[in-house]
Design a protein around this motif. Structure first.
Motif, PDB file in Angstrom:
ATOM      1  N   CYS A  94       2.059 -30.232  25.964  1.00 34.49           N
ATOM      2  CA  CYS A  94       0.817 -29.828  26.628  1.00 34.49           C
ATOM      3  C   CYS A  94       0.944 -28.477  27.332  1.00 34.49           C
ATOM      4  CB  CYS A  94       0.386 -30.890  27.637  1.00 34.49           C
ATOM      5  SG  CYS A  94      -0.076 -32.475  26.894  1.00 34.49           S
ATOM      6  N   SER A  95       2.154 -27.966  27.422  1.00 35.23           N
ATOM      7  CA  SER A  95       2.357 -26.714  28.156  1.00 35.23           C
ATOM      8  C   SER A  95       1.799 -25.501  27.427  1.00 35.23           C
ATOM      9  CB  SER A  95       3.849 -26.502  28.421  1.00 35.23           C
ATOM     10  OG  SER A  95       4.558 -26.262  27.209  1.00 35.23           O
ATOM     11  N   ARG A  96       1.543 -25.641  26.128  1.00 36.90           N
ATOM     12  CA  ARG A  96       1.034 -24.523  25.334  1.00 36.90           C
ATOM     13  C   ARG A  96      -0.475 -24.336  25.463  1.00 36.90           C
ATOM     14  NH1 ARG A  96       4.208 -22.580  21.050  1.00 36.90           N
ATOM     15  NH2 ARG A  96       6.271 -23.530  20.903  1.00 36.90           N
ATOM     16  N   PHE A  97      -1.150 -25.303  26.065  1.00 37.45           N
ATOM     17  CA  PHE A  97      -2.610 -25.248  26.116  1.00 37.45           C
ATOM     18  C   PHE A  97      -3.095 -23.961  26.788  1.00 37.45           C
ATOM     19  CE2 PHE A  97      -6.630 -25.969  28.350  1.00 37.45           C
ATOM     20  CZ  PHE A  97      -7.433 -26.401  27.301  1.00 37.45           C
ATOM     21  N   GLU A 115     -15.270 -27.571  22.533  1.00 30.48           N
ATOM     22  CA  GLU A 115     -14.906 -26.253  23.056  1.00 30.48           C
ATOM     23  C   GLU A 115     -15.388 -26.093  24.497  1.00 30.48           C
ATOM     24  OE1 GLU A 115     -14.791 -21.546  22.002  1.00 30.48           O
ATOM     25  OE2 GLU A 115     -15.079 -23.049  20.437  1.00 30.48           O
ATOM     26  N   LYS A 116     -16.601 -26.527  24.776  1.00 29.00           N
ATOM     27  CA  LYS A 116     -17.118 -26.425  26.143  1.00 29.00           C
ATOM     28  C   LYS A 116     -16.273 -27.264  27.108  1.00 29.00           C
ATOM     29  CE  LYS A 116     -21.908 -25.537  24.745  1.00 29.00           C
ATOM     30  NZ  LYS A 116     -23.293 -26.091  24.679  1.00 29.00           N
ATOM     31  N   ALA A 117     -15.877 -28.451  26.668  1.00 27.53           N
ATOM     32  CA  ALA A 117     -15.079 -29.324  27.523  1.00 27.53           C
ATOM     33  C   ALA A 117     -13.706 -28.708  27.807  1.00 27.53           C
ATOM     34  CB  ALA A 117     -14.914 -30.694  26.866  1.00 27.53           C
ATOM     35  N   LEU A 118     -13.089 -28.120  26.780  1.00 28.62           N
ATOM     36  CA  LEU A 118     -11.756 -27.553  26.952  1.00 28.62           C
ATOM     37  C   LEU A 118     -11.780 -26.280  27.802  1.00 28.62           C
ATOM     38  CD1 LEU A 118     -10.188 -28.019  23.395  1.00 28.62           C
ATOM     39  CD2 LEU A 118     -10.074 -29.538  25.366  1.00 28.62           C
ATOM     40  N   ARG A 119     -12.928 -25.629  27.894  1.00 32.15           N
ATOM     41  CA  ARG A 119     -13.033 -24.402  28.695  1.00 32.15           C
ATOM     42  C   ARG A 119     -13.356 -24.681  30.171  1.00 32.15           C
ATOM     43  NH1 ARG A 119     -12.601 -19.713  26.120  1.00 32.15           N
ATOM     44  NH2 ARG A 119     -12.903 -19.658  23.865  1.00 32.15           N
ATOM     45  N   LYS A 120     -13.678 -25.891  30.507  1.00 28.54           N
ATOM     46  CA  LYS A 120     -14.002 -26.191  31.895  1.00 28.54           C
ATOM     47  C   LYS A 120     -12.771 -25.983  32.779  1.00 28.54           C
ATOM     48  CE  LYS A 120     -17.732 -29.519  31.142  1.00 28.54           C
ATOM     49  NZ  LYS A 120     -18.177 -30.930  31.338  1.00 28.54           N
ATOM     50  N   PRO A 121     -12.929 -25.323  33.912  1.00 25.34           N
ATOM     51  CA  PRO A 121     -11.791 -25.116  34.812  1.00 25.34           C
ATOM     52  C   PRO A 121     -11.146 -26.428  35.262  1.00 25.34           C
ATOM     53  CG  PRO A 121     -13.627 -23.708  35.434  1.00 25.34           C
ATOM     54  CD  PRO A 121     -14.148 -24.639  34.392  1.00 25.34           C
ATOM     55  N   SER A 122     -11.928 -27.486  35.274  1.00 22.41           N
ATOM     56  CA  SER A 122     -11.411 -28.780  35.748  1.00 22.41           C
ATOM     57  C   SER A 122     -10.617 -29.534  34.683  1.00 22.41           C
ATOM     58  CB  SER A 122     -12.570 -29.666  36.212  1.00 22.41           C
ATOM     59  OG  SER A 122     -13.483 -29.893  35.151  1.00 22.41           O
ATOM     60  N   ARG A 178      -7.811 -30.905  32.409  1.00 29.15           N
ATOM     61  CA  ARG A 178      -6.364 -31.015  32.457  1.00 29.15           C
ATOM     62  C   ARG A 178      -5.878 -31.540  31.114  1.00 29.15           C
ATOM     63  NH1 ARG A 178      -7.506 -28.210  35.739  1.00 29.15           N
ATOM     64  NH2 ARG A 178      -7.149 -28.253  38.008  1.00 29.15           N
ATOM     65  N   CYS A 179      -5.019 -30.766  30.485  1.00 27.55           N
ATOM     66  CA  CYS A 179      -4.612 -31.067  29.110  1.00 27.55           C
ATOM     67  C   CYS A 179      -3.766 -32.332  29.029  1.00 27.55           C
ATOM     68  CB  CYS A 179      -3.832 -29.882  28.532  1.00 27.55           C
ATOM     69  SG  CYS A 179      -3.285 -30.148  26.829  1.00 27.55           S
ATOM     70  N   SER A 180      -4.137 -33.199  28.117  1.00 33.31           N
ATOM     71  CA  SER A 180      -3.311 -34.318  27.669  1.00 33.31           C
ATOM     72  C   SER A 180      -3.702 -34.578  26.214  1.00 33.31           C
ATOM     73  CB  SER A 180      -3.540 -35.560  28.527  1.00 33.31           C
ATOM     74  OG  SER A 180      -4.842 -36.080  28.341  1.00 33.31           O
ATOM     75  N   PRO A 181      -2.832 -35.196  25.412  1.00 30.23           N
ATOM     76  CA  PRO A 181      -3.144 -35.389  23.999  1.00 30.23           C
ATOM     77  C   PRO A 181      -4.476 -36.112  23.789  1.00 30.23           C
ATOM     78  CG  PRO A 181      -0.847 -35.854  24.389  1.00 30.23           C
ATOM     79  CD  PRO A 181      -1.475 -35.676  25.745  1.00 30.23           C
TER      80      PRO A 181
END
Length: 362
Positions: free
Chosen positions: A346-349, A120-127, A129-132
């Motif tokens: 990935c556009s739904r992230f 969760e912390k990693a996915l919330r980082k502003p940096s 970039r979503c990929s599978p």
């Protein structure tokens, strides 16, 4: 358990894949069993119990840029795997912890209880970039320990809240526990599953992958995921020369009949300590075939037990590897398993709002 010399006599533990606790490549010394002539009968082997070891991880997403891999991000919730597949290319990773890639790898399992929080912390980082995110690329995310620890389930719950796409490879029917959440994600183009089917022979499975689901259970798992609308592949892996490669077409056909929509295969990989462990296993279970198997392996790896360069590590080279590749292409063409793997969305992230977040005015 002591680190053993690869030339020590192999003794098979019931329900385990490796035949010894082969020393890791960083260990400065090894031990070897020798008979002094006084004992005429071997002592019975003690039951080898599984030890679960808590590991507080600092990060959870691993990145790679390998050109032969279809993903750039992965998560492994466990180190080691109780399934005990003797051929597992992840075994050498236990050597980094001064443990054996042999029996230690399948009996001393590290789990990461803080994995979901780290994700969760990693996915919330502003940096970010979503990929599978790929799961099951090293050790199985649905190995037996997952039933109690539920770390994979917690990770999936985080991914669903963030609309983070995920791919999963497993040989365990425990994944059926999470079918509802994966089916919901699949409806939004966020989930794909691959079930590894190594053999349709129950006896070979018992020796090769002692604590995994049987062939029939894996085919039923494919069927149930396919019926639920989850894109489901079959991974015919590893293909082992003169042992299970003759089953390639049968595995693909049975999986297609169960509902698999695409397929892949991998030629046996024997990096580092896996090669001597596999040789011990062959000597214990298939002594009359061992020399022929390894001869074909080396013919497919430039005269060695293994070559790690990206161009050939998945499929090998040489006559046998070329024939296997051609057989696979012909089979998937006939069976309709040659469709390209669907791209996840990935556009739904979106990171879900949390207390204290500034709400948008528009």
């Amino acid at each position: 358990m002591a680190n053993e010399d690869p030339d020590s006599p192999a003794r098979i533990h019931k329900g385990r894949g490796a035949a010894s606790n082969l020393a890791g490549r960083f260990v400065p010394y090894v031990s070897s069993r020798e008979s002094d002539g006084w004992q005429t009968e071997e002592e019975p082997l003690e039951r080898l119990l599984t030890e679960a070891i808590e590991e507080k991880a600092k990060t959870i997403i691993s990145s790679n840029s390998s050109p032969d891999l279809p993903f750039s991000q992965s998560i492994n919730a466990y180190r080691g795997c109780e399934h005990g597949c003797v051929y597992c290319y992840a075994r050498p990773s236990h050597a980094y912890m001064d443990l054996s890639p042999g029996l230690d790898f399948e009996s001393r399992i590290f789990f990461k209880p803080n994995a979901a929080d780290l994700l969760e912390k990693a996915l919330r980082k502003p940096s970010y970039r979503c990929s599978p995110i790929a799961m099951g690329t090293n050790t199985d995310p649905y190995q037996p320990l997952e039933k109690d620890k539920r770390i994979t389930r917690q990770l999936l719950e985080v991914m669903q809240r963030f609309n983070q796409p995920v791919t999963i490879v497993t040989k365990s029917q425990l994944i059926l526990r999470d079918l509802p959440i994966l089916a919901e994600m699949a409806q939004d183009g966020l989930a794909q599953v691959a079930i590894s089917v190594t053999t349709l022979d129950k006896e070979l499975k018992r020796k090769l992958e002692p604590r995994t689901a049987g062939p029939a259970a894996r085919l039923r798992t494919i069927e149930q995921f396919s019926r639920a609308g989850v894109p489901t592949a079959v991974l015919a892996a590893p293909m082992i020369p003169a042992l299970n490669d003759c089953e390639l077409e049968a595995i693909l056909e049975a999986s297609r009949n169960a509902g698999a929509d695409h397929a892949a295969y991998i030629l046996l990989r024997l990096p580092h300590e896996v090669a001597p462990l596999f040789r011990q296993w062959l000597a214990a279970h298939y002594p009359q075939r061992a020399e022929h198997v390894m001869s074909l392996v080396q013919q497919s790896r430039g005269g060695r037990d293994y070559r790690s360069d990206f161009a050939q590590r998945q499929t090998g080279t040489g006559v046998f590897a070329q024939l296997l590749r051609q057989r696979f292409r012909v089979a998937i063409g006939k069976l309709g398993l040659n469709r390209r793997e669907l791209k996840l969305d990935c556009s739904r992230f979106r990171p879900p709002p949390q207390p204290g977040d500034q709400q948008s005015l528009f």
